[in-house]
Every structure is written in structure tokens, then in C-alpha cells.
Design an enzyme around this catalytic site. Structure first.
Site, short mmCIF file in Angstrom:
data_model
loop_
_atom_site.label_atom_id
_atom_site.label_comp_id
_atom_site.label_asym_id
_atom_site.label_seq_id
_atom_site.Cartn_x
_atom_site.Cartn_y
_atom_site.Cartn_z
N GLY A 161 -20.10 7.61 2.16
CA GLY A 161 -19.21 7.99 1.07
C GLY A 161 -20.01 8.31 -0.18
N LYS A 211 0.87 -1.19 0.00
CA LYS A 211 0.00 0.00 0.00
C LYS A 211 0.89 1.22 0.00
CE LYS A 211 -4.45 0.85 0.16
NZ LYS A 211 -5.59 0.00 -0.24
N ASP A 254 -6.90 4.23 -4.68
CA ASP A 254 -7.59 4.07 -3.39
C ASP A 254 -8.23 5.45 -3.16
OD1 ASP A 254 -7.58 2.04 -0.93
OD2 ASP A 254 -7.43 4.03 -0.07
O1 2IT Z 1 -8.11 -1.50 -0.91
C1 2IT Z 1 -7.98 -2.03 -2.02
O2 2IT Z 1 -8.12 -3.23 -2.20
C2 2IT Z 1 -7.67 -1.15 -3.16
N1 2IT Z 1 -7.56 0.05 -2.96
C3 2IT Z 1 -7.45 -1.72 -4.51
C4 2IT Z 1 -6.05 -2.20 -4.67
C5 2IT Z 1 -5.69 -2.66 -6.05
O3 2IT Z 1 -4.49 -2.98 -6.24
O4 2IT Z 1 -6.54 -2.72 -6.95
#
Ligand code: 2IT
Length: 452
Positions: free
Chosen positions: A243, A132, A172
Site C-alpha cells: 500500500g 462499518k 477507511d
Molecule cells: O479499520 C478501522 O479500524 C478503521 N478504518 C478506523 C475506524 C475508526 O472509527 O476510526
């Protein structure tokens, strides 16, 4: 005595160790505790996993990168932000997970997200490790040119650390198609390579059909599977959503497809209540709200003449299902008490860790449906995995093909949660099921690959 109580001392000892090493990281410790509470009893009862320090290894990111992002705003002033990429676990595939641009981003947030992502990605059946990243930069109030310059500056450092076989970021909170476009453009310029290094790309440049909808669609496919098990379905149900961004949008579309009604949306400014349901052109209006960079939902109420509740959360409305789609810890024990009192069937997490531990406890103690984000929202990253496959094959599947695979993956995750999460009284502990199923896959890969 439940197995959880029996192993309470071991859990507390482990959490003491984790807290000392990760002081001042409350979100990360919250995510670790949630996993430790279900995984420590599992390890104790499955000798294959005992004495291998698996959990100690899993809570330590393989690599944490922190960097300076400097850029010039529209007034000519120099801005300094902090960028990160947490490469958490690569046991089952390249690091994979989104980038978050939001004022709340710090190391604790990204470690919690990367840790969760590792389990989530394992559940998808696809070969993706966990990672992340992001920045404390917020798109709120920024111009398009500022968002472009920031994204470019961010990639000027990040490009060194990622690659289609190393680490594949995606979007994200605060990172959608627009931001990914700017990020991809700069990566391509710096590397002189056109590869599937990011997912969530635009259709014209390597993206997958259904990726924008995938997180929300997956959540609703999962909810439908869970409801079907209880002899119910989404059809005719009233749903509260928080949201108004990408995830909520996908949830709204699929709930409508299946004959349900989403009656709330929310933003940092409050929530709207639309008793007729968010449908038709109102769904497209959500996209305009997101693109306006204002981070408010009130314009929906103004435009469609529905009620707006400033500073309030949607969980006070009487609905059949609650689907929090916004951000971590947005749903606390008061909200849990509210929805229980109002006779909700359950809460399905579309955001990552939106329920506080106290809220989860209340929902589960009332034997109501509770599905953690790492299971329910895995459809987003699953279609990212399918985008990687299409990029490697240099072709593009049809929307039907991707959607069919997404649906299969969500049903498979549901079955796996039921397999590992069924309690003696028949209640499905989806949290336990998701943690154990994800753990087994990652742990088996780590054991096979030795001490590395
Ligand atoms: O929280 C998540 O699973 C995402 N933001 C998507 C991550 C992704 O690599 O598609």
C-alpha cells in the site's frame, strides 16, 4: 490433542449454520471462522458463556442499512452507487467504524469489517461498539468536485442513521481527510448541529492531533512491544510494506522514528523497492500520490530512480518484518512461503484481514510472529475514540498527550493478547489472544444487558 481439534465438530457445526445464513459472503465467513476456531473452545471451557448463543448473536448484525446513492459526474451523466452502513454490535458503546469507498465494497466485505471492528474496538479499552459502512464508489480517476458530490449524496441518506451517541463513522480505504470534510459539511447542513458525529476530522473543525498517523503508529508500537518480548526491536530492521495510503504512511513514519527502514511500497500496479528506505521528502510524496486519485505507486520509482516491479507483490523481498497495509486477502500462502523462506521474523497486519487463512497457518506453524489486524491496527480507532472524548469535552489535547495515550493502549492490547494467547510451549498466538480478550468484554456486556 489440541483443544481446537477436540472441538472441531462443534466448530464445523457452527460454520455450517453460519454458511447457510450468509451464503455468498466469503469474506464475512472467513472472518467468522477465524473467530469461531478460537472462541468455541474458549466457550466450552468457560461455562459462564455456554448455552447463551453468544456467538450466534454476535455474527448477526444488529442492523444493516443499504441505500441508493445517485449523483451527477463532471460530464453531466447520472451515476448510481450503492451505500451501506452495517451497525454490528452496540453492547459496549455507540457503533463505531470507518467508511470504505472502493470498487470491492459489498455486503460481505462490510459485514466482515464490522464484525472484526467489534472485537477490535473492545480491545482498545474505550467504549465503542462495532460498525462499518461505505460504497462501491472508487475515488480512482475522479475529480475533486466529483468526490465532493458523491460524498454529499452519500451523506444525504446516511445522516438519518448516525449521530454522536448512536453511530460514529470515520475513514477507511478511499475515505481520508478530504472525503470526511465533505461528509461532515453535509451532515452539519442537514442536521444544523456541530457534533462529533465523525472522527478523523480536520484539526480546525474538531479533529484530533495524531489521528491521521494513529493507525500506522499503533501498528509499529505493537510490533515494537512484540519484538521487545523476543529481545529485539525495530531499530536496524528492514521492513516490507504494501500500500501507499494513510496506514502505510503512518507505519513508514514510525519505523523511521524507531530507527528501522521501510524498503517497499505497493499499489494495484506493482511495488517499488527502495533499498535506502522511504524517508525524508519521500514520505511526503506518499501523500501526493494519494491525493492524485490515480491509485498507482510507479511515480515514486520514476521520481526517485528506484526499481519498480509491475504486477508483483513486495513479499518476495528479503526483509526482517512484513507489514501488509493494503486490503483483505492481499497476502496468500505463496507470499507466506516466500517470507518464511527469506527468514522473516514475522508478519504484522496493518490492514484488516490481509492474510488468507492459509497464509496465517503457514506463519503460525513456523512459530513466527503473527499479529492480526484487529489487535495491531486498533490504534486508528483508538485515537478516534480519543477524538470523541475531546469533542465531548469541547477541548483539544496536545499531540504528546494523544500519542502517550495511544502508546499505552497499544501496549495494553499487547499484554492482553499475551495473557490469553500464550501456548504451553511459550509461543504467543496473538490471534487467539485478541479474539478471547475482545470476546470477553463484548460477551460480558451482552450477558449483563439481557436478551435484546
Ligand atoms: O479499520 C478501522 O479500524 C478503521 N478504518 C478506523 C475506524 C475508526 O472509527 O476510526
Amino acid at each position: 490433542m489440541s483443544s481446537n481439534q477436540k472441538y472441531q465438530n462443534l466448530i464445523e457445526e457452527f460454520m455450517h449454520y453460519a454458511s447457510q445464513r450468509n451464503a455468498n459472503e466469503p469474506e464475512f465467513l472467513e472472518a467468522v471462522r477465524e473467530v469461531a476456531e478460537t472462541i468455541i473452545p474458549f466457550i466450552e471451557e468457560n461455562p459462564k458463556y455456554k448455552g447463551k448463543k453468544l456467538l450466534e448473536r454476535m455474527i448477526e448484525p444488529e442492523r444493516v442499512i443499504s441505500f441508493r446513492v445517485t449523483w451527477v459526474d463532471d460530464k453531466g451523466e447520472i451515476q448510481v452507487n450503492r451505500g451501506y452502513r452495517v451497525q454490528f454490535n452496540s453492547a459496549i458503546g455507540p457503533y463505531k467504524g470507518g467508511l470504505r469507498f472502493h470498487s470491492s465494497v459489498n455486503l460481505s466485505t462490510l459485514k466482515f469489517l464490522g464484525f472484526e471492528q467489534t472485537f477490535k474496538n473492545a480491545l482498545t479499552t474505550l467504549p465503542m461498539g462495532g460498525g462499518k459502512g461505505g460504497s462501491d464508489f472508487s475515488t480512482r480517476g475522479k475529480s475533486d468536485a466529483e468526490i465532493m458530490r458523491f460524498s454529499q449524496a452519500f451523506m444525504q441518506e446516511l445522516f438519518r442513521h448516525i449521530g454522536p451517541d448512536t453511530d460514529v463513522p470515520a475513514g477507511d480505504i478511499g475515505v481520508g481527510g478530504r472525503e470526511l470534510g465533505y461528509l461532515f459539511g453535509m451532515y452539519k447542513k442537514l442536521k444544523n448541529e456541530f457534533t462529533g458525529v465523525l472522527t478523523g476530522k480536520g484539526l480546525a473543525w474538531g479533529g484530533s492531533l495524531i489521528r491521521p498517523e494513529a493507525t500506522g503508529y499503533g501498528v509499529v508500537y505493537f510490533a515494537e512491544a512484540a519484538l521487545n518480548r523476543m529481545g529485539q526491536s525495530i531499530k536496524g530492521k528492514r521492513v516490507a510494506v504494501s500500500g501507499f495510503g494513510n496506514v502505510s504512511w503512518g507505519v513508514v513514519k514510525k519505523v523511521n522514528d524507531l530507527g528501522g527502514k521501510v524498503v517497499t511500497l505497493s499499489g494495484p500496479d506493482g511495488y517499488i523497492y527502495d533499498p535506502d528506505g522511504v524517508s525524508g521528502e519521500k514520505v511526503d510524496f506518499m501523500l501526493r500520490l494519494r491525493a492524485s486519485n490515480q491509485d498507482v505507486v510507479k511515480p515514486y520509482a520514476d521520481r526517485y530512480g528506484v526499481e519498480f516491479f509491475p504486477g508483483k507483490k513486495p513479499w518476495e523481498q528479503k526483509v526482517d518484518l512484513a507489514i501488509p497495509c493494503a486490503i483483505q486477502n492481499e497476502f496468500d500462502e505463496n507470499d507466506a512461503e516466500n517470507v518464511v523462506k527469506n527468514g522473516v521474523i514475522g508478519v504484522v497486519e496493518a490492514a484488516n484481514m490481509p492474510l488468507t487463512p492459509e497464509a496465517i497457518e503457514i506463519i503460525q506453524n513456523n512459530k513466527l510472529l503473527y499479529v492480526p489486524g484487529k489487535a495491531a491496527n486498533a490504534g486508528g480507532v483508538a485515537v478516534s475514540g480519543l477524538e470523541m472524548t475531546q469533542n465531548s469535552m469541547r477541548l483539544q489535547w496536545t499531540a504528546e498527550e494523544v500519542d502517550r495515550k495511544l502508546k499505552w493502549i497499544m501496549q495494553n492490547i499487547h499484554e492482553n493478547c499475551v495473557k490469553y494467547g500464550t501456548e504451553p510451549d511459550g509461543y504467543i498466538d496473538y490471534k487467539k489472544g485478541a479474539n478471547i480478550a475482545g470476546f470477553i468484554k463484548v460477551a460480558d456486556a451482552m450477558l449483563a444487558q439481557g436478551i435484546v
